[in-house]
Design a protein around this motif. Structure first.
Motif, PDB file in Angstrom:
ATOM      1  N   VAL A   1      -4.449  11.545 -24.779  1.00 42.20           N
ATOM      2  CA  VAL A   1      -5.439  12.460 -25.351  1.00 42.20           C
ATOM      3  C   VAL A   1      -5.166  12.541 -26.845  1.00 42.20           C
ATOM      4  O   VAL A   1      -4.074  12.928 -27.264  1.00 42.20           O
ATOM      5  N   HIS A   2      -6.148  12.184 -27.652  1.00 38.77           N
ATOM      6  CA  HIS A   2      -5.939  12.021 -29.090  1.00 38.77           C
ATOM      7  C   HIS A   2      -6.042  13.371 -29.798  1.00 38.77           C
ATOM      8  O   HIS A   2      -7.069  13.730 -30.369  1.00 38.77           O
ATOM      9  N   GLY A   3      -4.955  14.109 -29.767  1.00 41.87           N
ATOM     10  CA  GLY A   3      -4.871  15.410 -30.399  1.00 41.87           C
ATOM     11  C   GLY A   3      -3.563  16.064 -30.004  1.00 41.87           C
ATOM     12  O   GLY A   3      -2.669  15.410 -29.446  1.00 41.87           O
ATOM     13  N   TYR A   4      -3.455  17.356 -30.289  1.00 43.08           N
ATOM     14  CA  TYR A   4      -2.221  18.088 -29.995  1.00 43.08           C
ATOM     15  C   TYR A   4      -2.528  19.298 -29.123  1.00 43.08           C
ATOM     16  O   TYR A   4      -3.510  20.011 -29.352  1.00 43.08           O
ATOM     17  N   GLU A   5      -1.662  19.530 -28.143  1.00 40.13           N
ATOM     18  CA  GLU A   5      -1.768  20.725 -27.315  1.00 40.13           C
ATOM     19  C   GLU A   5      -0.392  21.047 -26.735  1.00 40.13           C
ATOM     20  O   GLU A   5       0.338  20.150 -26.331  1.00 40.13           O
TER      21      GLU A   5
ATOM     22  N   GLY B   1      -3.116   8.208 -34.376  1.00 38.72           N
ATOM     23  CA  GLY B   1      -4.014   7.516 -35.295  1.00 38.72           C
ATOM     24  C   GLY B   1      -5.381   7.181 -34.755  1.00 38.72           C
ATOM     25  O   GLY B   1      -6.317   6.944 -35.521  1.00 38.72           O
ATOM     26  N   ALA B   2      -5.542   7.128 -33.416  1.00 38.23           N
ATOM     27  CA  ALA B   2      -6.829   6.741 -32.838  1.00 38.23           C
ATOM     28  C   ALA B   2      -7.806   7.911 -32.863  1.00 38.23           C
ATOM     29  O   ALA B   2      -7.407   9.083 -32.887  1.00 38.23           O
ATOM     30  N   SER B   3      -9.104   7.596 -32.823  1.00 36.68           N
ATOM     31  CA  SER B   3     -10.157   8.598 -32.972  1.00 36.68           C
ATOM     32  C   SER B   3      -9.932   9.799 -32.064  1.00 36.68           C
ATOM     33  O   SER B   3      -9.563   9.654 -30.895  1.00 36.68           O
ATOM     34  N   LEU B   4     -10.154  10.987 -32.581  1.00 41.90           N
ATOM     35  CA  LEU B   4      -9.762  12.225 -31.923  1.00 41.90           C
ATOM     36  C   LEU B   4     -10.605  12.538 -30.695  1.00 41.90           C
ATOM     37  O   LEU B   4     -11.777  12.173 -30.614  1.00 41.90           O
ATOM     38  N   ALA B   5      -9.993  13.249 -29.741  1.00 36.88           N
ATOM     39  CA  ALA B   5     -10.652  13.667 -28.499  1.00 36.88           C
ATOM     40  C   ALA B   5     -10.916  15.166 -28.561  1.00 36.88           C
ATOM     41  O   ALA B   5     -10.089  15.928 -29.048  1.00 36.88           O
ATOM     42  N   GLU B   6     -12.066  15.590 -28.051  1.00 36.10           N
ATOM     43  CA  GLU B   6     -12.434  17.003 -28.076  1.00 36.10           C
ATOM     44  C   GLU B   6     -11.753  17.767 -26.940  1.00 36.10           C
ATOM     45  O   GLU B   6     -11.321  17.187 -25.950  1.00 36.10           O
ATOM     46  N   TYR B   7     -11.700  19.099 -27.111  1.00 38.92           N
ATOM     47  CA  TYR B   7     -11.186  19.980 -26.073  1.00 38.92           C
ATOM     48  C   TYR B   7     -12.343  20.650 -25.334  1.00 38.92           C
ATOM     49  O   TYR B   7     -13.444  20.790 -25.870  1.00 38.92           O
TER      50      TYR B   7
ATOM     51  N   VAL C   1       3.673  19.101 -23.727  1.00 39.22           N
ATOM     52  CA  VAL C   1       3.128  18.878 -25.065  1.00 39.22           C
ATOM     53  C   VAL C   1       2.359  17.561 -25.085  1.00 39.22           C
ATOM     54  O   VAL C   1       2.909  16.516 -24.745  1.00 39.22           O
ATOM     55  N   VAL C   2       1.094  17.630 -25.465  1.00 37.28           N
ATOM     56  CA  VAL C   2       0.290  16.425 -25.701  1.00 37.28           C
ATOM     57  C   VAL C   2       0.342  16.130 -27.189  1.00 37.28           C
ATOM     58  O   VAL C   2      -0.019  16.980 -28.010  1.00 37.28           O
ATOM     59  N   VAL C   3       0.818  14.940 -27.530  1.00 34.89           N
ATOM     60  CA  VAL C   3       0.955  14.578 -28.940  1.00 34.89           C
ATOM     61  C   VAL C   3       0.426  13.153 -29.121  1.00 34.89           C
ATOM     62  O   VAL C   3       1.125  12.240 -29.525  1.00 34.89           O
ATOM     63  N   GLY C   4      -0.878  13.009 -28.791  1.00 34.65           N
ATOM     64  CA  GLY C   4      -1.528  11.702 -28.826  1.00 34.65           C
ATOM     65  C   GLY C   4      -2.379  11.475 -30.058  1.00 34.65           C
ATOM     66  O   GLY C   4      -3.263  10.612 -30.046  1.00 34.65           O
ATOM     67  N   GLY C   5      -2.130  12.249 -31.106  1.00 33.41           N
ATOM     68  CA  GLY C   5      -2.940  12.124 -32.313  1.00 33.41           C
ATOM     69  C   GLY C   5      -2.319  11.231 -33.358  1.00 33.41           C
ATOM     70  O   GLY C   5      -2.459  11.494 -34.561  1.00 33.41           O
TER      71      GLY C   5
ATOM     72  N   ASP D   1      -4.518  21.598 -31.670  1.00 34.39           N
ATOM     73  CA  ASP D   1      -4.896  21.156 -33.006  1.00 34.39           C
ATOM     74  C   ASP D   1      -5.644  19.840 -32.888  1.00 34.39           C
ATOM     75  O   ASP D   1      -5.074  18.833 -32.455  1.00 34.39           O
ATOM     76  N   LEU D   2      -6.900  19.863 -33.269  1.00 35.28           N
ATOM     77  CA  LEU D   2      -7.721  18.652 -33.202  1.00 35.28           C
ATOM     78  C   LEU D   2      -7.589  17.906 -34.525  1.00 35.28           C
ATOM     79  O   LEU D   2      -8.450  17.968 -35.393  1.00 35.28           O
ATOM     80  N   ASP D   3      -6.470  17.221 -34.659  1.00 37.05           N
ATOM     81  CA  ASP D   3      -6.180  16.495 -35.897  1.00 37.05           C
ATOM     82  C   ASP D   3      -5.125  15.433 -35.585  1.00 37.05           C
ATOM     83  O   ASP D   3      -4.570  15.396 -34.488  1.00 37.05           O
ATOM     84  N   TYR D   4      -4.861  14.587 -36.571  1.00 39.27           N
ATOM     85  CA  TYR D   4      -3.830  13.571 -36.417  1.00 39.27           C
ATOM     86  C   TYR D   4      -2.464  14.175 -36.721  1.00 39.27           C
ATOM     87  O   TYR D   4      -2.316  14.971 -37.646  1.00 39.27           O
ATOM     88  N   GLY D   5      -1.464  13.802 -35.919  1.00 40.29           N
ATOM     89  CA  GLY D   5      -0.144  14.354 -36.153  1.00 40.29           C
ATOM     90  C   GLY D   5       0.899  13.783 -35.211  1.00 40.29           C
ATOM     91  O   GLY D   5       0.617  12.892 -34.403  1.00 40.29           O
TER      92      GLY D   5
END
Length: 556
Positions: free
Chosen positions: A444-448, A482-488, A476-480, A500-504
């Motif tokens: 999942v391309h983002g952080y949670e 570099g690939a295009s972000l995924a919505e929540y 912890v999801v830390v899939g951000g 956090d819907l961002d790269y990190g």
């Protein structure tokens, strides 16, 4: 002059210019401009029978190109074991027609050893280095010269692997995306002294006695397992690669990877190890991109262990034995990943492994192969979790690519779930029984971040500080990366504490046996957007919680 990447300027003119004209970079220089139709979703335009390594519109830096027909591009090229040429096409990417091609250029030594990447070995006092070259064992003997900085250096041999088009499972990896991977060499640094700085140089001894050297690099040996010292590990998934000159690539949706890579390089003196948990470079069948990725991460991977895990874009292919039957690997079915990077697995085809670093034990699963109770992987996971000595290694971390725990991603929500089906249902008893501090995922391309959660219930409230006895695992999801972000999903689950819907990327810092810090940093500026600490004595690790202590009796 012997370097492995360089900037070149391409000049071009066309008497009949169009805004759709584009420049392709080809290696080998002799290419086919015939059209090969798309065979599946990963075979993208331009549909040439020889896929360009990368490409860019002719008007990218020359705004009046469509009027004047004259322009130029400044492009970065890397050493990929062959000559290089450039070509001007009309018709856009969907209907390319060759107008003209350039002369070819080449690096001083196209076969030179490049892009060294370190990894943890199978024991705490062993590290490995893997690199790529154009030298087969029939031409030269690969080795590494290494030793404690400032002392006598020793020589160690390297093994050599490669793979062929026939080992690919389907298109584009087996067709238009195929490119010879060269030769992949791995050598071992053994009997390392804890925490000492070592230098190393990769090399090849030609049969005429000449030695072709790579650049000299250095690394710090791992600490002794259980050692009480400052230890810092960066973790993320789904990085991918992108071109700093702005060029396009096939499956080009990982622009955020440049910022993440930059932040890690910038802070490298404060990083001891990197864990990249799946979806490594998103080549998805275009094999040249593995070289591009290893070149991008070389400043990191040549200095600290760069550990990888298998993701859907490395492994999945119908009928190949993967747990999921998708086309996501683009026909690679795990072969490039298993060869390009070393992992301390008993079987690199399975790609699950454990690795110890000081006070950390990492159990790295492979979500693309079956993990359910009764499987070989389930037995490995339980062994990894149960065999750690928590008095010496208090920080137990579970890593996997797909979310086997908890996620609020919309694509999970659309399936009526918050995880991979059969994920936590199969593994949560193990996480709880063996007191896994943190479970981390990509995909999942983002952080949670969740609260400490077990069976879908917060056993403790989400916080920035936890102390005392273990309650439940924090996911912890830390899939951000570099690939295009995924919505929540719009509705927030009870267990979702931070998003956090961002790269990190995440950074774990073990200060000692009783204090652990988890930070989530944004790639754009390195700022900390979420963090929490865990403070726990050894007696707290032993204390009973929900479902993690055996029943006791009055027997004496």
């Amino acid at each position: 002059q012997g370097q492995d990447q360089e900037w070149v300027t391409i000049g071009f003119n066309n008497p009949r210019p169009s805004k759709d004209d584009w420049i392709g970079v080809f290696s080998p220089a002799n290419f086919s401009d015939s059209i090969c139709p798309s065979e599946n979703q990963w075979v993208e335009a331009p549909l040439l029978c020889t896929a360009p390594i990368k490409f860019q519109y002719a008007n990218y830096t020359t705004a009046d190109y469509a009027k004047t027909g004259k322009g130029s591009l400044r492009l970065q090229i890397i050493n990929q074991r062959s000559d290089i040429s450039f070509a001007l096409f009309s018709g856009g990417l969907s209907n390319p027609k060759l107008i003209t091609r350039s002369n070819s250029i080449t690096f001083a030594n196209p076969k030179a050893p490049v892009y060294p990447r370190l990894a943890q070995g199978k024991s705490w006092d062993e590290m490995t280095v893997t690199w790529t070259s154009g030298y087969s064992t029939k031409e030269a003997t690969p080795f590494v010269e290494w030793g404690i900085q400032g002392q006598i250096q020793i020589l160690s041999p390297a093994g050599t692997l490669t793979f062929s088009r026939d080992t690919m499972c389907g298109p584009p990896a087996r067709t238009v995306g195929w490119r010879d991977p060269g030769f992949i060499h791995t050598s071992f640094f053994k009997d390392l002294w804890p925490n000492l700085k070592y230098t190393y140089r990769i090399g090849h001894r030609l049969f005429n006695g000449q030695i072709v050297w790579g650049r000299q690099n250095s690394f710090k040996a791992p600490p002794y397992p259980g050692e009480d010292s400052l230890q810092r590990v960066v973790i993320f998934g789904d990085l991918g690669k992108a071109e700093i000159d702005g060029s396009n690539e096939y499956n080009d949706f990982e622009r955020g990877s440049i910022n993440t890579t930059y932040q890690l390089v910038k802070d490298l003196k404060n990083i001891d190890m990197v864990m990249h948990i799946g979806d490594i470079c998103y080549a998805s069948g275009y094999l040249s991109q593995w070289d591009q990725f290893t070149a991008q991460v070389e400043p990191i991977a040549s200095t600290v262990p760069y550990m990888v895990a298998s993701g859907n874009h490395e492994r999945d292919w119908p009928g190949s034995g993967s747990f999921y039957g998708t086309l996501d690997s683009g026909g690679e079915c795990g072969v490039p990943a298993q060869n390009m990077f070393y992992v301390p697995a008993e079987n690199r085809e399975q790609f699950w492994y454990l690795t110890d670093y000081g006070m950390f034990r990492f159990c790295v699963a492979n979500t693309e192969l079956d993990w359910r109770p009764g499987t070989e992987q389930y037995k490995f996971i339980e062994h990894c979790l149960s065999s750690v000595d928590r008095q010496k290694q208090p920080w137990l971390i579970f890593l996997a690519h797909r979310v086997l725990g908890y996620s609020s991603a919309t694509f999970y929500g659309a399936e009526g779930t918050t995880e991979e089906p059969m994920g936590r249902e199969s593994l949560q008893l193990l996480w709880q029984k063996y007191r896994v501090d943190i479970a981390m995922y990509g995909h999942v391309h983002g952080y949670e971040r969740t609260c400490p959660v077990y069976e879908n219930v917060c056993v403790a409230k989400g916080s920035d500080r936890y102390s005392g006895a273990f309650t439940a695992t924090t996911h912890v999801v830390v899939g951000g990366g570099g690939a295009s972000l995924a919505e929540y999903t719009a509705e927030r689950a009870r267990w979702s504490h931070a998003q956090d819907l961002d790269y990190g990327f995440a950074k774990l810092t073990a200060f000692n046996h009783t204090t652990l810090l988890m930070e989530y940093k944004r790639s754009r500026d390195g700022s900390v957007r979420d963090s929490f600490t865990v403070s726990r004595d050894y007696r707290d690790v032993l204390a009973c919680g929900v479902d993690n202590c055996a029943a006791t009796t009055m027997a004496s």
